[in-house]
Design a protein around this motif. Sequence first.
Motif, PDB file in Angstrom:
ATOM      1  N   LYS A   1     -80.161  67.693  -6.807  1.00 33.77           N
ATOM      2  CA  LYS A   1     -79.861  68.873  -6.013  1.00 33.77           C
ATOM      3  C   LYS A   1     -78.787  69.714  -6.706  1.00 33.77           C
ATOM      4  CE  LYS A   1     -78.439  70.273  -1.387  1.00 33.77           C
ATOM      5  NZ  LYS A   1     -77.979  69.821  -0.080  1.00 33.77           N
ATOM      6  N   LEU A   2     -77.759  69.058  -7.220  1.00 30.99           N
ATOM      7  CA  LEU A   2     -76.711  69.786  -7.933  1.00 30.99           C
ATOM      8  C   LEU A   2     -77.250  70.402  -9.224  1.00 30.99           C
ATOM      9  CD1 LEU A   2     -73.640  67.415  -7.508  1.00 30.99           C
ATOM     10  CD2 LEU A   2     -73.999  69.634  -6.437  1.00 30.99           C
TER      11      LEU A   2
ATOM     12  N   GLU B   1     -79.225  73.498  -8.380  1.00 34.86           N
ATOM     13  CA  GLU B   1     -78.357  74.615  -8.006  1.00 34.86           C
ATOM     14  C   GLU B   1     -77.729  75.259  -9.231  1.00 34.86           C
ATOM     15  OE1 GLU B   1     -75.519  73.100  -5.231  1.00 34.86           O
ATOM     16  OE2 GLU B   1     -76.953  72.999  -3.590  1.00 34.86           O
ATOM     17  N   LYS B   2     -77.410  74.459 -10.238  1.00 34.59           N
ATOM     18  CA  LYS B   2     -76.790  75.017 -11.452  1.00 34.59           C
ATOM     19  C   LYS B   2     -77.816  75.809 -12.260  1.00 34.59           C
ATOM     20  CE  LYS B   2     -73.191  71.572 -12.141  1.00 34.59           C
ATOM     21  NZ  LYS B   2     -72.694  70.503 -13.008  1.00 34.59           N
TER      22      LYS B   2
ATOM     23  N   VAL C   1     -78.027  82.903  -9.736  1.00 34.00           N
ATOM     24  CA  VAL C   1     -77.342  83.334  -8.538  1.00 34.00           C
ATOM     25  C   VAL C   1     -77.712  84.782  -8.276  1.00 34.00           C
ATOM     26  CG1 VAL C   1     -75.102  83.683  -7.436  1.00 34.00           C
ATOM     27  CG2 VAL C   1     -75.462  81.735  -8.969  1.00 34.00           C
TER      28      VAL C   1
END
Length: 58
Positions: free
Chosen positions: A44-45, A48-49, A53
């Motif tokens: 999950k991390l 996200e990275k 964004v």
Amino acid sequence: MNWKALEHVPLLLYVLAAKTLILCLAFAAAKMYQRRQLDAKQQKLGAEKKAPVVKKES
């Protein structure tokens, strides 16, 4: 010496072996569960990275 008590030794050893096996399997299952939770958190991390964004500008 009480020889009658020695008749139950094999049964007691089987019970002890079964209890030990059950405990070992339970601890192994708990470690596998913890490892899966950790891997899921790391994925999950990582996702996200990698994801860009996107900010909304008003």
